[in-house]
Scaffold this active site. Structure first.
Site, PDB file in Angstrom:
ATOM      1  N   PRO A  56      38.890  36.331  32.889  1.00  0.00           N
ATOM      2  CA  PRO A  56      37.922  35.329  32.413  1.00  0.00           C
ATOM      3  C   PRO A  56      38.633  34.052  31.976  1.00  0.00           C
ATOM      4  O   PRO A  56      39.598  34.108  31.215  1.00  0.00           O
ATOM      5  CB  PRO A  56      37.257  36.031  31.227  1.00  0.00           C
ATOM      6  CG  PRO A  56      37.431  37.492  31.502  1.00  0.00           C
ATOM      7  CD  PRO A  56      38.775  37.606  32.177  1.00  0.00           C
ATOM      8  N   GLU A  57      38.161  32.916  32.476  1.00  0.00           N
ATOM      9  CA  GLU A  57      38.749  31.625  32.126  1.00  0.00           C
ATOM     10  C   GLU A  57      37.806  30.877  31.182  1.00  0.00           C
ATOM     11  O   GLU A  57      36.786  31.400  30.757  1.00  0.00           O
ATOM     12  CB  GLU A  57      39.023  30.827  33.403  1.00  0.00           C
ATOM     13  CG  GLU A  57      39.987  31.501  34.371  1.00  0.00           C
ATOM     14  CD  GLU A  57      41.423  31.541  33.849  1.00  0.00           C
ATOM     15  OE1 GLU A  57      41.713  30.930  32.797  1.00  0.00           O
ATOM     16  OE2 GLU A  57      42.262  32.184  34.500  1.00  0.00           O
ATOM     17  N   HIS A  87      35.353  52.646  27.557  1.00  0.00           N
ATOM     18  CA  HIS A  87      36.121  51.409  27.380  1.00  0.00           C
ATOM     19  C   HIS A  87      35.476  50.435  26.391  1.00  0.00           C
ATOM     20  O   HIS A  87      35.888  49.281  26.326  1.00  0.00           O
ATOM     21  CB  HIS A  87      36.363  50.691  28.709  1.00  0.00           C
ATOM     22  CG  HIS A  87      37.043  51.531  29.746  1.00  0.00           C
ATOM     23  ND1 HIS A  87      38.232  52.197  29.514  1.00  0.00           N
ATOM     24  CD2 HIS A  87      36.685  51.840  31.029  1.00  0.00           C
ATOM     25  CE1 HIS A  87      38.584  52.859  30.606  1.00  0.00           C
ATOM     26  NE2 HIS A  87      37.672  52.663  31.527  1.00  0.00           N
ATOM     27  N   ARG A 129      41.266  47.427  30.687  1.00  0.00           N
ATOM     28  CA  ARG A 129      42.727  47.322  30.777  1.00  0.00           C
ATOM     29  C   ARG A 129      43.401  47.155  29.416  1.00  0.00           C
ATOM     30  O   ARG A 129      44.616  47.242  29.305  1.00  0.00           O
ATOM     31  CB  ARG A 129      43.113  46.151  31.689  1.00  0.00           C
ATOM     32  CG  ARG A 129      42.603  46.316  33.123  1.00  0.00           C
ATOM     33  CD  ARG A 129      43.161  45.233  34.013  1.00  0.00           C
ATOM     34  NE  ARG A 129      42.552  45.225  35.331  1.00  0.00           N
ATOM     35  CZ  ARG A 129      42.862  44.377  36.299  1.00  0.00           C
ATOM     36  NH1 ARG A 129      43.784  43.444  36.080  1.00  0.00           N
ATOM     37  NH2 ARG A 129      42.269  44.435  37.468  1.00  0.00           N
TER      38      ARG A 129
END
Length: 270
Positions: free
Chosen positions: A2-3, A91, A110
């Site tokens: 994500p930017e 998660h 992650r």
């Protein structure tokens, strides 16, 4: 990853859902993300009211009257607001239960994301060295040129440096350079002030369009409502290797710079 546009889209989605809500309880299901989630948050945030949510670079800041909760989405993180009665998903490592029976949940397969805390009137080290926001007045027509003196690196990696300007990630760097007609291989320190002015406006335009279109659909990114972003539908060069340039008769080329893929048109980017 994500930017900035994806993070800003998340912030805008969260704002009406969590502002002015009181935290009933805090739950840490996996303490170790990129860094350890502070255990004290269970007591620090309980019964506290969320004042607002802001963004600095790719960090989300949830403001309270005694400090800020700082969240970074890392490589695959996302944040959603759901009913507190909804079963916890795999998660989902962190949860703020709110006073309206909803919950803010941090999802990160992650575990490269982060959840940190800074006290009021304190700035943690991570935020100290950040450059100006690209959509702010601080990032003006002189910013890039003034920072480029003596810089031998290529211009793409230069504008991706968060100490120069924040939030210009890999996709948006390629797109901005295309819009400005500048080769990503050009040396930053040998680029004219005039060309940097054009690039500054291109960065602002590309990021504004991306925010308006909900970010870029890549990998695991989704908006706070679970829907994907849509900016990838209007990308000019990124991911278009060997396809015709949308501006000239050239063909889009892919090269590797600093271990990242770069897309550009050799014919109209100089």
């Amino acid at each position: 990853m994500p930017e900035l546009p994806e993070v800003e889209t998340t912030r805008k989605g969260l704002e009406p859902l969590i502002t002015s809500r009181k935290i009933v309880s805090v739950h840490i299901y996996k303490h170790r993300l990129r860094w350890e989630i502070p255990s004290h948050l269970k007591n620090t945030l309980k019964n506290r009211t969320i004042k607002k949510i802001s963004r600095r670079a790719k960090y989300l800041l949830v403001h309270f009257d005694h400090g800020q909760l700082i969240m970074h989405l890392g490589m695959s993180g996302s944040i959603s607001v759901v009913s507190s009665f909804e079963p916890l998903k795999k998660h989902e490592h962190f949860e703020l239960k709110l006073d309206n029976s909803s919950s803010l949940r941090f999802h990160d397969p992650r575990r490269f994301g982060s959840i940190l805390w800074q006290n009021l009137n304190e700035t943690i080290t991570l935020l100290n060295s950040l450059g100006p926001e690209p959509l702010s007045y601080e990032f003006d027509n002189d910013s890039l040129f003034n920072s480029s003196t003596g810089r031998l690196r290529n211009i793409k990696s230069f504008i991706m440096d968060s100490s120069v300007v924040v939030g210009v990630g890999n996709i948006y760097a390629s797109e901005s350079l295309f819009l400005a007609g500048i080769s990503p291989k050009r040396e930053a320190g040998k680029t004219s002030k005039k060309r940097f002015k054009v690039l500054t406006n291109s960065i602002k335009n590309v990021l504004t369009d991306a925010i308006n279109n909900g970010g870029t659909t890549l990998n695991d990114f989704s908006n706070v409502d679970g829907n994907p972003g849509y900016f990838s539908q209007v990308l000019n060069v990124y991911g278009r290797e060997n396809m015709p340039c949308l501006r000239c008769s050239g063909k889009i080329k892919r090269i590797i710079q600093n271990q990242r893929a770069t897309y550009y048109c050799p014919k109209c980017q100089h």
